[in-house]
Design a protein around this motif. Sequence first.
Motif, PDB file in Angstrom:
ATOM      1  N   ASN B   2       0.950  -1.271   0.018  1.00  0.00           N
ATOM      2  CA  ASN B   2       0.017  -0.114  -0.047  1.00  0.00           C
ATOM      3  C   ASN B   2       1.049   1.122  -0.073  1.00  0.00           C
ATOM      4  O   ASN B   2       1.984   1.336   0.449  1.00  0.00           O
ATOM      5  CB  ASN B   2      -1.074  -0.017   1.232  1.00  0.00           C
ATOM      6  N   ASN B   3       0.320   2.370  -0.671  1.00  0.00           N
ATOM      7  CA  ASN B   3       1.069   3.737  -0.352  1.00  0.00           C
ATOM      8  C   ASN B   3       0.815   3.936   1.105  1.00  0.00           C
ATOM      9  O   ASN B   3      -0.264   4.630   1.451  1.00  0.00           O
ATOM     10  CB  ASN B   3       0.246   4.479  -1.374  1.00  0.00           C
ATOM     11  N   ASN B   4       2.129   3.748   1.844  1.00  0.00           N
ATOM     12  CA  ASN B   4       2.001   4.322   3.166  1.00  0.00           C
ATOM     13  C   ASN B   4       1.999   5.877   3.590  1.00  0.00           C
ATOM     14  O   ASN B   4       2.239   5.981   4.706  1.00  0.00           O
ATOM     15  CB  ASN B   4       2.989   3.297   4.005  1.00  0.00           C
ATOM     16  N   TYR B   5       1.746   6.372   2.527  1.00  0.00           N
ATOM     17  CA  TYR B   5       1.952   8.113   2.883  1.00  0.00           C
ATOM     18  C   TYR B   5       0.648   8.624   2.720  1.00  0.00           C
ATOM     19  O   TYR B   5       0.487   9.821   2.779  1.00  0.00           O
ATOM     20  CB  TYR B   5       2.963   8.824   1.960  1.00  0.00           C
ATOM     21  N   ILE B   6      -0.333   7.813   2.547  1.00  0.00           N
ATOM     22  CA  ILE B   6      -1.807   8.431   2.318  1.00  0.00           C
ATOM     23  C   ILE B   6      -2.671   8.482   3.582  1.00  0.00           C
ATOM     24  O   ILE B   6      -2.687   7.413   4.234  1.00  0.00           O
ATOM     25  CB  ILE B   6      -2.461   7.702   1.197  1.00  0.00           C
ATOM     26  N   PRO B   7      -3.085   9.332   4.103  1.00  0.00           N
ATOM     27  CA  PRO B   7      -3.470   9.515   5.546  1.00  0.00           C
ATOM     28  C   PRO B   7      -5.062   8.940   5.461  1.00  0.00           C
ATOM     29  O   PRO B   7      -5.637   8.919   4.384  1.00  0.00           O
ATOM     30  CB  PRO B   7      -3.551  11.094   5.820  1.00  0.00           C
TER      31      PRO B   7
END
Lengths: 366, 268
Positions: B2-7
């Motif tokens: 997953n894109n782990n920078y999306i809040p």
Amino acid sequence: MISGEHMIDGYYNLKKEDLKNLLKAVIKDFRLISPQPANGADFLFQETEDSGKINLNYDITSNTLKEFFFPARETVFEYEKRKDGSVETVPGADTFKGETVFLGPRSCDIRAVYFQDCFFGKEPKDSLYWRKRDKSILISFACNKPPRKGCFCVYTNNSGPVLEKGEGFDLQFIDLAGFYLVEVGTGKGKNFIKKYGKLFKQSDEKILAKKSCIKESCLKHFEKEYNIMDIYEKLKDINLEKLWEELGKRCTNCGGCEFICPTCFCFYTQDIEHSKGKGERIRAWDSCIFSGYSRMAGGVNPHEKNSDRISRRFFCKLYNCYKWFGVFGCTGCGRCSFVCPVNLDMESFIASLMKTDRYQPLLKEL
Amino acid sequence: MNNNYIPKVVRIERIFEEAPNVNTFYIKERLEFIPGQFLEISYFGIGESPISIASCPGEEFLRISFKRVGGLTNNLFDLKEGDSIGIRGPFGNGFPLGDLDEKDIIFIAGGMGMAPLRSLLKFIFCKKQGNISSLTLLYGARRPQDILYKKELEELGENIKVLLTVDKPEAGWQGHTGVVPKLLDKIELNPLNTRAFICGPEIMMRFTVAKLLKTGIPSSDIIFSLERYMKCGVGKCGHCYIADKFVCRDGPVFNYKQLSDLSPAEIL
């Protein structure tokens, strides 16, 4: 290996006249990024669909592979605020266009990617990096001639001139006058050979022996003056405050050394509002040499002085990186020496460090 | 991956003014965390900042308290109940919660440093109280009205000794005056049975640590939470490292022994 591949034994020969055929086939099947002449004497890694533009007889490129996997700027996500107070987010599009072959990087370039693989591969893995990196095949071209001025891969724990299996390449091409010896490094490399099997012939032990000859003859051109492990020990054991102060006076905080560095990984994030309530969050390269790099809300800055930031930079590359992954944050490519306006590049730094005689035991206060 | 920078987008249920220029957001979000961990808070269009979790695990609302100090926090003050913010996390290691039985526990807070210590204090107070030898809170703020969680602290009652100090007293102030480390003179310590948890401005922590070490408390029992510019929270962006440690991932909680063993010794 970070990507979890098994090491596979395998050596092949590729006739030089077949390289053109290989390039043509690769361009058909993949996106190809290779060194090409640009702007006078400069070479750049660039995408091409014309194999005629590729020139593998080059010293070093002005750009690095970093910009393909960890671009200078990329969209993390886009957002849109709704009237009811909620917000919708959409992941940034993957701008990396399909399976890509990087053909022509030097050993030091490959070692830099290896380092970034370690860094961005440490849990939690950096998804933005890996979604590009996973689609890449790295075919390196080992150096087989005297280095240009400013190369020092040999001193940075064997980042060149010729690599060994497991050091980061999928395939390594070694120029043996008339043909290339092709060494398979990973499963990706093995599949590549399979795909173009007609062009590759199984190599034999006699030819393989030439690899070490090439390595030996290339090594002779480096006048070894230091070993990077000595630098590591020195940084750890001695008080260098005076040296940092001197270097701090020289540095102009331009950040060029870090943007050009193939291993530097720092980034900042920023929201950019394109229209009311709609925009994107980007991430972009940052530099620890910038004065505001560690400044916090409220204005407290733990690294206000130039000398502090210089010390951090060199400690990071020559000490921390080794502690983290057993590889240095410098692969001896020497690009920082092209851009630094005040000769504060890695090689000059190491020279200053070797000269400095103010060795005192590290004072630990409190 | 997953894109782990999306809040994650969450709704602010309630906003409470703790003190002048300090607000607390109450968020209805089930989140597993350890006291001392932090969240990356997003105000979309402005950016992201690391903010400690002030609530205790198990409390009905997830709470964050923040002061108006920079670009992001200024904007958080414009938000109303029902508006959304983004959260990522929890990040960091959190306070060590083991081996507290029969200990004399002392919390030492300066200014906004009370926020993560509220989480810890509440946790120890609720879950561990019976096994603890004694609990003490030393807390300093600039002015009496800047003291956070005032009402809650009063409600803790006799089971915890609370000493408050301010830099600028006002008429009617009944607590102490002066810097936080001075409060250590007002209490008796059993150095070999004490565990100190500290959070506050770095200069306050530096003097507090020096004083605690003088009393003979082992450096590994002096535990504090550090503040750094933690842009990503996952040990990638580079901003927060101290020697070879990333404050966001290996910290923000360290004991003094860990920090003094680092080379180069950068802080405290």
